[in-house]
Design a protein around this motif. Structure first.
Motif, PDB file in Angstrom:
ATOM      1  N   ASP A  34      22.714  99.934  35.975  1.00 10.43           N
ATOM      2  CA  ASP A  34      22.210 100.222  34.643  1.00 10.43           C
ATOM      3  C   ASP A  34      20.792 100.766  34.692  1.00 10.43           C
ATOM      4  O   ASP A  34      20.037 100.512  35.643  1.00 10.43           O
ATOM      5  CB  ASP A  34      22.199  98.944  33.787  1.00 10.43           C
ATOM      6  N   HIS A  36      17.357 100.805  32.211  1.00  6.47           N
ATOM      7  CA  HIS A  36      16.673 100.296  31.023  1.00  6.47           C
ATOM      8  C   HIS A  36      15.413 101.123  30.809  1.00  6.47           C
ATOM      9  O   HIS A  36      14.857 101.690  31.754  1.00  6.47           O
ATOM     10  CB  HIS A  36      16.275  98.826  31.191  1.00  6.47           C
ATOM     11  N   TYR A  38      11.477 101.206  28.839  1.00  6.49           N
ATOM     12  CA  TYR A  38      10.405 100.420  28.246  1.00  6.49           C
ATOM     13  C   TYR A  38       9.343 101.347  27.659  1.00  6.49           C
ATOM     14  O   TYR A  38       9.080 102.428  28.189  1.00  6.49           O
ATOM     15  CB  TYR A  38       9.735  99.507  29.293  1.00  6.49           C
ATOM     16  N   GLN A  40       5.300 101.368  26.643  1.00  2.00           N
ATOM     17  CA  GLN A  40       4.041 100.633  26.829  1.00  2.00           C
ATOM     18  C   GLN A  40       2.911 101.376  26.131  1.00  2.00           C
ATOM     19  O   GLN A  40       2.496 102.453  26.568  1.00  2.00           O
ATOM     20  CB  GLN A  40       3.706 100.447  28.311  1.00  2.00           C
ATOM     21  N   THR A  44      -1.413  97.161  26.236  1.00  2.00           N
ATOM     22  CA  THR A  44      -0.462  96.119  25.842  1.00  2.00           C
ATOM     23  C   THR A  44       0.648  95.998  26.882  1.00  2.00           C
ATOM     24  O   THR A  44       0.781  96.843  27.768  1.00  2.00           O
ATOM     25  CB  THR A  44       0.169  96.405  24.473  1.00  2.00           C
ATOM     26  N   ALA A  45       1.437  94.941  26.772  1.00  2.00           N
ATOM     27  CA  ALA A  45       2.563  94.742  27.682  1.00  2.00           C
ATOM     28  C   ALA A  45       3.705  95.690  27.334  1.00  2.00           C
ATOM     29  O   ALA A  45       3.850  96.109  26.182  1.00  2.00           O
ATOM     30  CB  ALA A  45       3.046  93.295  27.593  1.00  2.00           C
ATOM     31  N   PRO A  46       4.529  96.041  28.318  1.00  2.00           N
ATOM     32  CA  PRO A  46       5.709  96.866  28.024  1.00  2.00           C
ATOM     33  C   PRO A  46       6.652  96.157  27.052  1.00  2.00           C
ATOM     34  O   PRO A  46       6.680  94.928  26.965  1.00  2.00           O
ATOM     35  CB  PRO A  46       6.366  97.032  29.397  1.00  2.00           C
ATOM     36  N   LEU A  48      10.805  96.306  25.739  1.00  2.00           N
ATOM     37  CA  LEU A  48      12.151  96.820  26.011  1.00  2.00           C
ATOM     38  C   LEU A  48      12.607  97.720  24.869  1.00  2.00           C
ATOM     39  O   LEU A  48      12.635  97.298  23.707  1.00  2.00           O
ATOM     40  CB  LEU A  48      13.126  95.658  26.204  1.00  2.00           C
ATOM     41  N   TYR A  51      18.468  99.100  26.708  1.00  2.17           N
ATOM     42  CA  TYR A  51      19.014  98.359  27.836  1.00  2.17           C
ATOM     43  C   TYR A  51      20.475  98.764  28.069  1.00  2.17           C
ATOM     44  O   TYR A  51      21.151  99.228  27.150  1.00  2.17           O
ATOM     45  CB  TYR A  51      18.895  96.837  27.634  1.00  2.17           C
ATOM     46  N   TYR A  89       8.776 104.033  30.632  1.00  2.00           N
ATOM     47  CA  TYR A  89       9.236 103.769  31.991  1.00  2.00           C
ATOM     48  C   TYR A  89      10.738 103.524  32.016  1.00  2.00           C
ATOM     49  O   TYR A  89      11.256 102.784  31.175  1.00  2.00           O
ATOM     50  CB  TYR A  89       8.553 102.524  32.571  1.00  2.00           C
ATOM     51  N   GLN A  91      13.924 101.935  34.388  1.00  2.00           N
ATOM     52  CA  GLN A  91      14.102 100.880  35.378  1.00  2.00           C
ATOM     53  C   GLN A  91      15.550 100.877  35.833  1.00  2.00           C
ATOM     54  O   GLN A  91      16.459 101.007  35.023  1.00  2.00           O
ATOM     55  CB  GLN A  91      13.757  99.513  34.765  1.00  2.00           C
ATOM     56  N   SER A  92      15.747 100.732  37.137  1.00  2.00           N
ATOM     57  CA  SER A  92      17.097 100.553  37.655  1.00  2.00           C
ATOM     58  C   SER A  92      17.014  99.716  38.928  1.00  2.00           C
ATOM     59  O   SER A  92      15.982  99.087  39.186  1.00  2.00           O
ATOM     60  CB  SER A  92      17.761 101.924  37.920  1.00  2.00           C
ATOM     61  N   SER A 100      14.618  96.131  42.606  1.00  2.00           N
ATOM     62  CA  SER A 100      14.569  96.747  41.286  1.00  2.00           C
ATOM     63  C   SER A 100      13.420  97.733  41.279  1.00  2.00           C
ATOM     64  O   SER A 100      12.396  97.510  41.931  1.00  2.00           O
ATOM     65  CB  SER A 100      14.389  95.701  40.196  1.00  2.00           C
ATOM     66  N   PHE A 102      11.037 100.843  39.102  1.00  2.00           N
ATOM     67  CA  PHE A 102      10.600 101.530  37.896  1.00  2.00           C
ATOM     68  C   PHE A 102      10.284 102.975  38.242  1.00  2.00           C
ATOM     69  O   PHE A 102       9.837 103.279  39.357  1.00  2.00           O
ATOM     70  CB  PHE A 102       9.341 100.873  37.319  1.00  2.00           C
ATOM     71  N   GLY A 104       7.941 106.350  37.678  1.00  2.00           N
ATOM     72  CA  GLY A 104       6.489 106.464  37.685  1.00  2.00           C
ATOM     73  C   GLY A 104       5.849 106.460  36.308  1.00  2.00           C
ATOM     74  O   GLY A 104       4.627 106.330  36.191  1.00  2.00           O
TER      75      GLY A 104
END
Lengths: 111, 121
Positions: A34, A36, A38, A40, A44-46, A48, A51, A89, A91-92, A100, A102, A104
């Protein structure tokens, strides 16, 4: 150099549509893992955004959509708004690296 | 509403050990899987490792030799320990949650605000 390749930057005017690509290989996206996405906002924090390639968590506007085909995943944003200006970003997971991953990251600028 | 809060020293000397705690409030830590992610200044995200409700861990191979992640159910927190640090370990460290039963890659639906750790003498 990330294993998952994203364009460093994209831009668009308010109301326009932009897409962000995430290119992998047969050991990650192409292996069926999968993707996903994100968002950001700097400082601050990323968060979701997408998904399981195409699903939106509750509260994420339907202006955001994801797709996946072969070794390529994409995030599309329609009806661009100033508040969409952020880093994105993908992610896989990679079988060969047993990790896992991310991408760039892509900086979206709303003109 | 679940909240995640990272805590620990903001400055660590080279060759020493970086230790961080992520305190979970508003839900049981046993109900989810947990991940540490880090982000060097002005750079992208890097997966550090996962810890599952069973205590089983899964580490980034590039950090595995130096890394320990654990869960303390009695305190409802998870911990990260990274030994022999260098300047390359300077980063914001985030803890994040994934639904229990998730397979790799885990979708991280809640994140802490992050803790900046600087490695410097």
């Amino acid at each position: 150099q990330s294993v998952l390749t994203q364009p460093p930057s994209v831009s668009g005017a308010p109301g326009q549509r932009v897409t962000i690509s995430c290119t992998g290989s047969r050991s990650n996206i192409g292996a069926g893992f999968d993707v996903h996405w994100y968002q950001q906002i700097p400082g601050t924090a990323p968060k979701l955004l997408i998904y399981g390639n195409v699903n939106r968590p509750s509260g994420v506007p339907d202006r955001f959509s994801g797709s996946k085909s072969g070794t390529l995943a994409s995030l599309a944003i329609t009806g661009l708004q100033a508040e969409d200006e952020a880093d994105y970003y993908c992610q896989s997971h990679d079988n060969s690296l047993s990790a896992s991953l991310f991408g760039g990251g892509t900086r979206l600028t709303v003109l | 509403q679940v909240q995640l809060q990272e805590s620990g020293p903001g400055l660590v000397r080279p060759s020493e050990t970086l230790s961080l705690t992520c305190t979970v409030s508003g839900d049981s830590i046993s109900s989810y899987y947990w991940t540490w992610i880090r982000q060097p200044p002005v750079k992208g995200l890097e997966w550090v490792g996962n810890v599952y409700h069973s205590g089983y861990t899964d580490y980034n191979p590039s950090l595995k030799r130096r890394l320990t992640i654990s869960v303390d159910r009695s305190k409802n927190h998870l911990s990260l320990r990274l030994t022999s640090v260098t300047a390359a370990d300077t980063a914001i460290y985030y803890c994040a949650r994934a639904p229990r039963g998730s397979s790799n890659p885990m979708a991280l639906d809640r994140w802490g605000q992050g803790a900046l750790v600087t490695v410097s003498s």
